[in-house]
Design a protein around this motif. Structure first.
Motif, PDB file in Angstrom:
ATOM      1  N   GLN A 158       8.491 -35.807  -8.499  1.00  0.00           N
ATOM      2  CA  GLN A 158       8.623 -35.541  -9.934  1.00  0.00           C
ATOM      3  C   GLN A 158      10.091 -35.336 -10.317  1.00  0.00           C
ATOM      4  OE1 GLN A 158       5.938 -36.150 -11.596  1.00  0.00           O
ATOM      5  NE2 GLN A 158       4.794 -36.259  -9.668  1.00  0.00           N
ATOM      6  N   ALA A 159      10.859 -34.638  -9.461  1.00  0.00           N
ATOM      7  CA  ALA A 159      12.279 -34.443  -9.735  1.00  0.00           C
ATOM      8  C   ALA A 159      13.028 -35.768  -9.737  1.00  0.00           C
ATOM      9  CB  ALA A 159      12.879 -33.494  -8.701  1.00  0.00           C
ATOM     10  N   SER A 160      12.702 -36.642  -8.798  1.00  0.00           N
ATOM     11  CA  SER A 160      13.389 -37.938  -8.726  1.00  0.00           C
ATOM     12  C   SER A 160      13.085 -38.801  -9.951  1.00  0.00           C
ATOM     13  CB  SER A 160      13.003 -38.677  -7.438  1.00  0.00           C
ATOM     14  OG  SER A 160      11.631 -39.039  -7.441  1.00  0.00           O
ATOM     15  N   LYS A 161      11.856 -38.725 -10.439  1.00  0.00           N
ATOM     16  CA  LYS A 161      11.509 -39.470 -11.655  1.00  0.00           C
ATOM     17  C   LYS A 161      12.364 -39.009 -12.834  1.00  0.00           C
ATOM     18  CE  LYS A 161       6.565 -40.318 -10.745  1.00  0.00           C
ATOM     19  NZ  LYS A 161       5.196 -39.964 -11.226  1.00  0.00           N
ATOM     20  N   GLN A 162      12.438 -37.711 -13.004  1.00  0.00           N
ATOM     21  CA  GLN A 162      13.155 -37.182 -14.163  1.00  0.00           C
ATOM     22  C   GLN A 162      14.661 -37.420 -14.055  1.00  0.00           C
ATOM     23  OE1 GLN A 162      11.832 -33.089 -14.906  1.00  0.00           O
ATOM     24  NE2 GLN A 162       9.839 -33.626 -14.062  1.00  0.00           N
ATOM     25  N   LEU A 163      15.201 -37.224 -12.869  1.00  0.00           N
ATOM     26  CA  LEU A 163      16.642 -37.412 -12.696  1.00  0.00           C
ATOM     27  C   LEU A 163      17.040 -38.875 -12.820  1.00  0.00           C
ATOM     28  CD1 LEU A 163      17.350 -34.883  -9.813  1.00  0.00           C
ATOM     29  CD2 LEU A 163      18.099 -34.720 -12.190  1.00  0.00           C
ATOM     30  N   SER A 164      16.173 -39.777 -12.384  1.00  0.00           N
ATOM     31  CA  SER A 164      16.496 -41.204 -12.505  1.00  0.00           C
ATOM     32  C   SER A 164      16.616 -41.617 -13.965  1.00  0.00           C
ATOM     33  CB  SER A 164      15.439 -42.058 -11.801  1.00  0.00           C
ATOM     34  OG  SER A 164      14.194 -41.995 -12.474  1.00  0.00           O
ATOM     35  N   VAL A 165      15.822 -40.971 -14.824  1.00  0.00           N
ATOM     36  CA  VAL A 165      15.901 -41.254 -16.261  1.00  0.00           C
ATOM     37  C   VAL A 165      17.141 -40.604 -16.867  1.00  0.00           C
ATOM     38  CG1 VAL A 165      14.782 -40.916 -18.493  1.00  0.00           C
ATOM     39  CG2 VAL A 165      13.413 -41.546 -16.497  1.00  0.00           C
ATOM     40  N   LEU A 166      17.355 -39.332 -16.544  1.00  0.00           N
ATOM     41  CA  LEU A 166      18.498 -38.612 -17.110  1.00  0.00           C
ATOM     42  C   LEU A 166      19.822 -39.247 -16.694  1.00  0.00           C
ATOM     43  CD1 LEU A 166      17.265 -34.936 -16.598  1.00  0.00           C
ATOM     44  CD2 LEU A 166      17.453 -36.163 -18.764  1.00  0.00           C
ATOM     45  N   ALA A 167      19.872 -39.748 -15.446  1.00  0.00           N
ATOM     46  CA  ALA A 167      21.100 -40.372 -14.947  1.00  0.00           C
ATOM     47  C   ALA A 167      21.186 -41.848 -15.306  1.00  0.00           C
ATOM     48  CB  ALA A 167      21.190 -40.198 -13.435  1.00  0.00           C
ATOM     49  N   ARG A 168      20.138 -42.357 -15.959  1.00  0.00           N
ATOM     50  CA  ARG A 168      20.079 -43.773 -16.368  1.00  0.00           C
ATOM     51  C   ARG A 168      20.343 -44.703 -15.181  1.00  0.00           C
ATOM     52  NH1 ARG A 168      23.070 -43.818 -22.341  1.00  0.00           N
ATOM     53  NH2 ARG A 168      21.736 -42.210 -23.281  1.00  0.00           N
ATOM     54  N   LEU A 169      19.656 -44.414 -14.082  1.00  0.00           N
ATOM     55  CA  LEU A 169      19.797 -45.257 -12.895  1.00  0.00           C
ATOM     56  C   LEU A 169      19.161 -46.624 -13.139  1.00  0.00           C
ATOM     57  CD1 LEU A 169      18.969 -42.738 -10.017  1.00  0.00           C
ATOM     58  CD2 LEU A 169      21.208 -43.359 -10.954  1.00  0.00           C
TER      59      LEU A 169
END
Length: 452
Positions: free
Chosen positions: A386-397
């Protein structure tokens, strides 16, 4: 492209050059009101009816429209051909796929091609996607045709048949999303499941019918539960959310009546025994109908764990039964069917069913706490996902750089929702495999977080 658009606008008044998308193109074509040559027709998610141009000879019927006709004056016996394929249990998920499931799906597809009336219910999308990924374009077109005609039907639609007592609701929603997304992207709305299939978890919770109702399912099928009352009812799962769903409890587990398991041509129907076997089968169906209020619709599960490796023996024996029933039992309408079609037939009766608002969960309660390390690892791995999903969006990966990791983590966490995984009801070798899978999912999520 901007220069091209500018030049076209200035010097070519007969042309409208513009930035667009496939959606806008289809909307524009739909607005022409032009008659196109018909082929396989389906309804797209955004509501336009278009030609798929996939195959000649496709009926264009799917979902409820592909169901056989019930006879209100007869006892309608719905033969539900299915195989319950555990995503790990006595063997690992890989072991079951290699030894059984790839052969089951391959042979079922071959047999469905032989007779347009045959139907099969596919449930575990984890296995089906693995099988699909190694098929040729020609075989994929065959399967698309079977799905478009309502002969291969997806029920439930999740990655697994999830546990209802130890699996976290977050994981349950994600594993359902994973399976339903694959179905929708691969086959479109025609294949969208309408009925759940929670036939093997160790108890039936209030949470699952509530989730299915919120996901838009029309009906819920359950099996196990302490003192569960057989029958059919409206399950009032959450009065706060106003989630109600029609529910049917299987008559006698998810297997056929004793003596009608046709794997490897066991219990085969012959010229010598066909009359007796069909008469006894119909007597069982009549008793089932009586037990459930004489609705004149009876669901008969024709399958069991990892059945249909010899799909030909199942369909050939069922067809001998169908032929005999038609010839000697005018009071009966026996047919190939699916859970969708059974629910449609019941709905057509316009009956009122009683409501229930209790759960049937306290069943084999030891699995709530056994293998605590595996349960802990599951929760930690899901937290990382869940953390990786959210961070991937916030970081615009860039999804191209993270998709493989996200897919790996999502797959392993989804597998763990299976009712023999998170529950710890599998032997040590299989539990070790689940541990390895979670380690792989954890590492994949960690890589995404590092990139963010």
């Amino acid at each position: 492209m901007d220069r091209m658009v500018k030049e076209t606008k200035a010097r070519h008044p007969e042309v409208n050059l513009m930035y667009s998308t496939p959606n806008y193109y289809m909307i524009a074509v739909n607005g022409l009101n032009v008659t196109f040559k018909e082929r396989a027709v389906t309804t797209c998610p955004f509501g336009l009816t278009i030609s798929l141009s996939l195959w000649d000879g496709v009926s264009g019927k799917c979902g409820y429209d592909a169901c056989p006709q019930s006879d209100p004056k007869k006892l309608n016996i719905h033969l539900i051909a299915h195989s319950h394929d555990d995503v790990g249990w006595l063997k690992t998920a890989d072991g079951y796929y290699d030894d059984s499931v790839h052969l089951i799906i391959t042979n079922v597809v071959k047999e469905l091609e032989k007779n347009a009336e045959r139907k099969f219910t596919q449930v575990e999308i984890y296995f089906f996607k693995r099988w699909w990924s190694v098929q040729t374009d020609e075989r994929r077109d065959v399967v698309r045709k079977l799905v478009a005609e309502g002969r291969l039907v997806f029920t439930n639609g999740g990655w697994t048949v999830n546990d209802e007592g130890a699996a976290h609701y977050n994981n349950i929603i994600d594993q359902m999303t994973l399976g339903l997304k694959f179905i929708n992207q691969t086959f479109g709305q025609c294949a969208h499941p309408k009925v759940s299939w929670q036939i093997d978890p160790f108890g039936a919770s209030l949470e699952m019918p509530s989730l299915y109702a919120q996901m838009g399912f029309d009906a819920h099928v359950v099996n196990r539960g302490p003192s569960i009352d057989k029958g059919e009812y409206i399950w009032d799962a959450s009065r706060d959310l106003n989630t109600k769903i029609f529910t049917t409890v299987l008559h006698a587990h998810y297997e056929p009546p004793k003596g009608y398991d046709f794997e490897n041509n066991n219990n085969s129907i012959t010229d010598q025994n066909v009359e007796q076997k069909v008469r006894e089968f119909i007597d069982i169906a009549k008793n089932y109908s009586k037990d459930y209020g004489n609705t004149n619709q009876v669901l008969m599960t024709m399958g069991m764990d990892f059945r249909y490796k010899t799909a030909n023996t199942w369909f050939e024996n069922m067809e001998r039964m169908l032929k005999e029933a038609k010839a000697r039992h005018p009071e009966v309408n026996m047919m190939y069917s699916t859970p969708n079609c059974y629910i449609k037939a019941l709905n057509g009766l316009n009956r009122t069913f009683a409501e229930r608002s209790v759960d049937y969960l306290s069943y084999w309660v030891g699995y709530y706490s056994n293998r605590p390390a595996l349960k802990y690892q599951d929760r930690i791995t899901n937290n990382m996902l869940q953390a990786s999903k959210q961070l991937s969006v916030l970081a615009r990966l860039d999804p191209l750089n993270t998709r493989a990791y996200m897919d790996e983590a999502s797959n392993e966490v989804a597998v763990m929702t299976h009712h023999d995984a998170i529950t710890g009801t599998s032997p040590q070798a299989t539990a070790d495999d689940y541990t390895s899978r979670l380690q792989s999912g954890y590492a994949a999520s960690k890589r995404v977080i590092q990139k963010a």
